[in-house]
Design a protein around this motif. Sequence first.
Motif, short mmCIF file in Angstrom:
data_model
loop_
_atom_site.label_atom_id
_atom_site.label_comp_id
_atom_site.label_asym_id
_atom_site.label_seq_id
_atom_site.Cartn_x
_atom_site.Cartn_y
_atom_site.Cartn_z
N TYR A 107 -47.56 1.12 -20.86
CA TYR A 107 -47.47 2.16 -19.84
C TYR A 107 -46.03 2.44 -19.39
N ASP A 108 -45.08 1.84 -20.11
CA ASP A 108 -43.69 2.03 -19.75
C ASP A 108 -43.47 1.73 -18.26
N LEU A 109 -43.84 0.52 -17.87
CA LEU A 109 -43.73 0.14 -16.46
C LEU A 109 -42.43 -0.60 -16.18
N MET A 110 -41.91 -0.40 -14.99
CA MET A 110 -40.72 -1.12 -14.53
C MET A 110 -41.02 -2.61 -14.43
N PRO A 111 -40.01 -3.44 -14.64
CA PRO A 111 -40.20 -4.87 -14.35
C PRO A 111 -40.53 -5.04 -12.87
N ARG A 112 -41.21 -6.12 -12.58
CA ARG A 112 -41.70 -6.35 -11.23
C ARG A 112 -40.56 -6.39 -10.20
N SER A 113 -39.49 -7.11 -10.54
CA SER A 113 -38.43 -7.28 -9.54
C SER A 113 -37.79 -5.93 -9.21
N GLU A 114 -37.59 -5.13 -10.24
CA GLU A 114 -36.99 -3.82 -9.99
C GLU A 114 -37.93 -2.96 -9.14
N ALA A 115 -39.22 -3.02 -9.47
CA ALA A 115 -40.18 -2.19 -8.75
C ALA A 115 -40.25 -2.57 -7.28
N THR A 155 -36.42 10.13 -5.14
CA THR A 155 -37.86 10.23 -5.13
C THR A 155 -38.50 9.79 -6.44
N GLU A 156 -37.88 10.17 -7.54
CA GLU A 156 -38.48 9.88 -8.83
C GLU A 156 -38.50 8.37 -9.09
N HIS A 157 -37.42 7.74 -8.75
CA HIS A 157 -37.32 6.29 -8.90
C HIS A 157 -38.41 5.61 -8.06
N GLY A 158 -38.59 6.09 -6.83
CA GLY A 158 -39.62 5.55 -5.95
C GLY A 158 -41.00 5.72 -6.55
N GLN A 159 -41.21 6.88 -7.16
CA GLN A 159 -42.54 7.12 -7.74
C GLN A 159 -42.82 6.22 -8.93
N ARG A 160 -41.76 5.98 -9.71
CA ARG A 160 -41.94 5.06 -10.85
C ARG A 160 -42.26 3.64 -10.35
N ALA A 161 -41.59 3.26 -9.30
CA ALA A 161 -41.84 1.94 -8.72
C ALA A 161 -43.27 1.86 -8.21
N ARG A 162 -43.70 2.91 -7.54
CA ARG A 162 -45.05 2.94 -7.01
C ARG A 162 -46.06 2.83 -8.15
#
Length: 683
Positions: A185-193, A203-210
């Motif tokens: 799913y191309d997910l961010m690593p946990r620590s970054e998220a 905003t986009e970065h926040g949405q990816r983290a979410r």
Amino acid sequence: MRDLYQIPVSEVRGVGKEKAAELAEFGIRSVGDLIEYYPFRYEDYSIRDLSQVKDGEKITIQGTLASDPVLQMYGRSKSRMLCKVVVDRFFISAVWFNQKFLKDKLSSGLELVLTGKWDQKRLQITVSETEFPGKRNANAGTLQPVYSVGGAITQKWIRKAISQALQQFGALVREVLPEFLLRKYDLMPRSEAISALHHPDGTEHGQRARRRIVYEELFLFQLKLHAFRAVNRSRTDGLAQQVDLPKVRAFVRALPFTLTESQKNVLADILRDLQEPYAMNRLLQGDVGAGKTVVAAAALYAAYTAGNQGSLMVPTEILAEQHKRSLDKLFEPYGIQTALLTGSLTDKQRREVLASLQMGLIDVVVGTHALIQEDVFFRRLGLVVTDEQHRFGVQQRSILRRKGMNPDVLTMTATPIPRTLAITAFGDMDVSTLRELPKGRKPIETYWVKHSMLERVLGFIAREAEAGRQSYVICPLIEESEKLDVQNAIDVHVQLQQHFPSLRVGLLHGRMSAAEKDEVMRAFKDNGLHVLVSTTVIEVGVDVPNATLMVIYDADRFGLSQLHQLRGRVGRGEHQSYCVLISDPKTDVGKERMKAMTETNDGFEIARRDLELRGPGDFFGTKQSGMPDFRVADLSLDFETMERARDDAAALVADSEFWTAAVYIPLRDYLQRQQLFEGDPLD
Ligand code: ADP
Ligand code: MG
């Protein structure tokens, strides 16, 4: 590496004993808890273009002072300070209230960032925050997290504490999702998220983290449910019931009708579970009148052929009696002994029933929740059939286990639930669904009328009464106030009595004692009342085939699924039945809801529309929700993620490697900590 959830929050610099105690009130004890305390929204300090902003908005702008400030004092402490500011090509004014200490710092030509409320008419910003050039802690251009706070914990303080915790301990955040899912799913690593959820880079970065955290949350939730099921299924301390299949087939053949395909499939599922050595935990869902009871009866009969006892638990005495009567009819030819166990037995009767149960003289017992109490012992309990309200929790199971019983459990629900919610609320169960109604049912005709048509509705009630039929009148619901609901019912009852002097009109509401309610219900059942005025206490499952008209006042105040349940009280006999919804909805959604009711009789379709129109929170109502609380995920937004997470979790649990491989180990601690679900699969 230290475990973040073992490190007390007081190890964060700046968090002393007192603050730690305050944080505990918010459920924050460890550093891990603190960094997972996510903001519920952000303040937007991104620099705005004045041509894009709206009147009244809180905005941040960057500009150059075009004048020296002019200060006016009001009394000793109040002040107002005004400056001209050039922002891009606009010439606006800025006003500061009670901040005269800024006067010496402001002068023409200075470039600065202002945050405040925009007044479009005056082209003026009322400044709440002023940022001077070169300052490092600037908010300008950022999204600042807003946390739910209270007491001694302020917004400013918790922002600092969380930032500090991330700085000090961020490196200890461990990944919990398997690598292949991160890639899938191309997910961010946990620590970054985690750090991005607190301080997103736009905003986009926040949405990816979410997106990452939502998936994690739902996946772990589903994983836990699936692990729970898998563990349960692999247990062999349930009963492998020696069902006599030829006898069960004969029982089904002897029914006065043929089972629908759905009923046959569901029964096959159940029979398989009964024979397996694990304890069945199955949900049987089906629309009102879909024929759940007869399936349950066949299952009870199957357990009987295996030499085991069965019990059927229902919410009220009147339902218990009703079910006992229908079971007796079906079981009579087979010499099956049934009994009632309810609160209205005398002590002597109760003792007799209990003794017979313990000696195995009773094969099937029907009753209220009194059935699973400490003093109730079975000789060989094989199957418990219950309803959604008595959903069998881990707790009840362990009560029974302590008594040396681990029966198969079948839970029935008449609330058709869309898949996403079913896999959430009932994810620990196997779900069987009755999709079709028995053939030959006359669909209930549903009408939606305005209050101004009340006279005609009353005429309808009179006509049905003349034809020998009976009507229900459900009273308006007033949210949050049972007392007012009752008053409403009493008022309507008086009105109808006056309007129909020659008809017998009964009244049923939640403030009546169980005995009073039973008496009224019995009178209605025995055709001693023409009309029954009721609040929504009118029970699900009550079966009065002669009732053909359901009138619902202020229908727009009810949930669609509730309306559908109420409507299911009629249409149970040979006569054409009707449902009349009286309402003047003010909103389009309200009108849509009424339309939906008139357009379909299909409970699943209704449930789907209900969910669409109201969101899942309201769908279940607040009381019996059984829905978990997620930190970030929101089921009205994250449906699809839930479905994906479920498939992924199911696949992972089904993979035998899961239980041995390294994948499982890092997940286990985390799962155990997340008490998203009662009981623990990993015990
Ligand atoms: P539910 O419990 O799902 O609301 P019931 O089991 O009470 O529904 O069934 C409603 C009515 O339909 C009962 O009178 C029952 O005898 C009858 N019934 C059940 N299954 C069938 C079937 N396959 N064909 C015809 N009638 C059926
Ligand atoms: Mg079994």
